[in-house]
Design a protein around this motif. Structure first.
Motif, PDB file in Angstrom:
ATOM      1  N   ALA A 174       0.677  -1.284   0.163  1.00 60.79           N
ATOM      2  CA  ALA A 174       0.080   0.101   0.017  1.00 60.79           C
ATOM      3  C   ALA A 174       0.857   1.267  -0.211  1.00 60.79           C
ATOM      4  N   LYS A 175       2.171   1.016   0.639  1.00 61.25           N
ATOM      5  CA  LYS A 175       3.027   2.190   0.506  1.00 61.25           C
ATOM      6  C   LYS A 175       4.095   2.127  -0.364  1.00 61.25           C
ATOM      7  N   PRO A 176       5.040   3.115  -0.719  1.00 61.19           N
ATOM      8  CA  PRO A 176       6.112   3.114  -1.591  1.00 61.19           C
ATOM      9  C   PRO A 176       7.017   2.077  -1.216  1.00 61.19           C
ATOM     10  N   VAL A 177       7.706   1.201  -1.928  1.00 56.03           N
ATOM     11  CA  VAL A 177       8.633   0.298  -1.342  1.00 56.03           C
ATOM     12  C   VAL A 177      10.086   0.895  -1.473  1.00 56.03           C
ATOM     13  N   ARG A 178      10.492   0.777  -0.299  1.00 57.70           N
ATOM     14  CA  ARG A 178      12.013   1.258   0.083  1.00 57.70           C
ATOM     15  C   ARG A 178      12.998   0.146   0.237  1.00 57.70           C
ATOM     16  N   ASP A 179      14.419   0.745   0.275  1.00 60.53           N
ATOM     17  CA  ASP A 179      15.225  -0.407   0.416  1.00 60.53           C
ATOM     18  C   ASP A 179      14.869  -1.224   1.715  1.00 60.53           C
ATOM     19  N   ALA A 180      14.542  -0.346   2.973  1.00 64.60           N
ATOM     20  CA  ALA A 180      14.204  -1.045   4.204  1.00 64.60           C
ATOM     21  C   ALA A 180      13.172  -2.093   4.316  1.00 64.60           C
ATOM     22  N   THR A 181      12.254  -1.886   3.238  1.00 68.43           N
ATOM     23  CA  THR A 181      11.179  -2.870   3.216  1.00 68.43           C
ATOM     24  C   THR A 181      11.316  -3.783   2.185  1.00 68.43           C
ATOM     25  N   LEU A 182      12.131  -3.617   1.522  1.00 70.74           N
ATOM     26  CA  LEU A 182      12.149  -4.529  -0.104  1.00 70.74           C
ATOM     27  C   LEU A 182      12.207  -6.181   0.264  1.00 70.74           C
ATOM     28  N   GLY A 183      13.154  -6.398   1.104  1.00 66.31           N
ATOM     29  CA  GLY A 183      13.324  -7.829   1.344  1.00 66.31           C
ATOM     30  C   GLY A 183      12.080  -8.364   2.154  1.00 66.31           C
ATOM     31  N   ALA A 184      11.312  -7.848   2.829  1.00 66.92           N
ATOM     32  CA  ALA A 184      10.153  -8.423   3.377  1.00 66.92           C
ATOM     33  C   ALA A 184       9.030  -8.430   2.377  1.00 66.92           C
ATOM     34  N   ALA A 185       9.088  -7.388   1.432  1.00 71.42           N
ATOM     35  CA  ALA A 185       7.920  -7.478   0.399  1.00 71.42           C
ATOM     36  C   ALA A 185       8.150  -8.708  -0.525  1.00 71.42           C
ATOM     37  N   LEU A 186       9.244  -8.932  -0.842  1.00 73.04           N
ATOM     38  CA  LEU A 186       9.837  -9.915  -1.899  1.00 73.04           C
ATOM     39  C   LEU A 186       9.920 -11.173  -1.288  1.00 73.04           C
ATOM     40  N   GLY A 187      10.189 -11.471  -0.171  1.00 80.15           N
ATOM     41  CA  GLY A 187       9.786 -12.542   0.770  1.00 80.15           C
ATOM     42  C   GLY A 187       8.398 -13.194   0.866  1.00 80.15           C
ATOM     43  N   ALA A 188       7.584 -12.053   0.873  1.00 77.62           N
ATOM     44  CA  ALA A 188       6.090 -12.151   1.092  1.00 77.62           C
ATOM     45  C   ALA A 188       5.489 -12.677  -0.138  1.00 77.62           C
ATOM     46  N   ILE A 189       5.732 -12.072  -1.274  1.00 75.21           N
ATOM     47  CA  ILE A 189       5.480 -12.590  -2.607  1.00 75.21           C
ATOM     48  C   ILE A 189       5.626 -14.018  -2.813  1.00 75.21           C
TER      49      ILE A 189
END
Length: 314
Positions: A122-137
């Motif tokens: 829902a929010k822009p993807v930044r370096d700090a959150t990228l790993g969590a986002a990719l892992g969740a996908i």
């Protein structure tokens, strides 16, 4: 089975596989970009966009190739109709349309996965959150695939889940390998250097193949060995040979269930003739790029023939 149900199942699993493949490619791109200077990092992100076929669309909105911009565009941008968020939403829409053909476990996995990723992106993807986002996908796609394997009857519905998954997977493997061979290296002078080895390692990581390849090829990191593994090794579940073996089995099952073969079975046999009994030497003699272009075209023809035979051309 109604054509619209076959269509929905087939594309639901294509979108789930494509979303997972995209996440793996972004993770590998980030890993390479972090170990290189800015110019080479930009080149790495360009190659990711090229592999995904998104570079023209991206360049309409951005002039730079920073990791944050590329990842946000690929994962969630409203300017990108092929974003991962859009893919997962389409998978969920197809699942809802075909809900009566799915088990409760599969529907819940897809629906909950979509809700999780919708909130996460829902929010822009930044370096700090990228790993969590990719892992969740990757995790949500794996959960849907696991629910499918563990709860669905081995009937024609299941055949279409496999056809969608492995057509998409074969296309992804071929495209990543082709882009590496022609676009990732900035110059032929880099062949055999640590940069070359690092980029081949990146290809393997993009396909979840790095550990399996190293188990079988300790100490070797060259184009011929990697191409042999990704194209011809039937033990690796993302190799072209493995994907086509699975497609062949499921098309044969559909032919048995329907009591007849169609154009897709002829297309499968023609594709097999190009792939089976080849050695990596044959492929490099023909030209890896030419071989992969022919494979991708065959794969697209096969997908079209399946859609035509089972009456779900969209």
């Amino acid at each position: 089975m109604l054509g619209r149900v076959a269509h929905g199942i087939f594309w639901m699993y294509r979108y789930l596989e494509r979303a997972e493949n995209t996440a793996r490619l972004l993770a590998a791109g980030q890993r390479m970009a972090l170990t290189r200077g800015q110019d080479l990092a930009d080149s790495e992100w360009k190659s990711v966009l090229t592999t995904l076929g998104l570079r023209p669309a991206y360049e309409e909105h951005f002039e730079d190739y920073t990791g944050a911009h590329v990842c946000d565009f690929v994962l969630r941008s409203k300017h990108n109709p092929e974003s991962v968020l859009s893919m997962v939403e389409r998978a969920r829409t197809n699942a809802r349309t075909c809900r009566s053909a799915l088990t409760a476990e599969v529907w819940e996995a897809v629906n909950e996965g979509w809700m999780t990723l919708r909130d996460l992106l829902a929010k822009p993807v930044r370096d700090a959150t990228l790993g969590a986002a990719l892992g969740a996908i990757r995790r949500e796609s794996t959960l849907a695939r696991g629910a499918t394997h563990g709860s669905m009857l081995r009937n024609e519905t299941y055949c279409f889940t496999r056809l969608g998954t492995f057509l998409e997977r074969a296309d992804n493997t071929a495209r990543i390998l082709d882009v590496k061979y022609y676009l990732l290296l900035p110059s032929i002078s880099y062949v055999g250097t640590p940069l070359d080895s690092g980029q081949w390692d990146n290809v393997l990581r993009s396909l979840s193949a790095e550990r399996a390849y190293r188990w079988l090829n300790a100490g070797r990191m060259d184009a011929r060995s990697i191409a042999d593994f990704l194209i011809l090794d039937d033990r690796f579940p993302r190799s072209l040979v493995f994907c086509y073996s699975t497609l062949r089995e499921n098309l044969a099952e559909l032919a048995q269930l329907h009591g007849a073969e169609g154009e897709c079975h002829a297309a499968m046999r023609e594709a097999d003739l190009r792939l089976n009994d080849k050695t990596v030497e044959d492929i490099f003699e023909q030209g890896l790029h030419q071989f992969l272009l022919e494979f991708i075209a065959d794969n697209q023809r096969l997908a079209g023939a399946i859609a035509q035979d089972y009456r779900f051309v969209s």
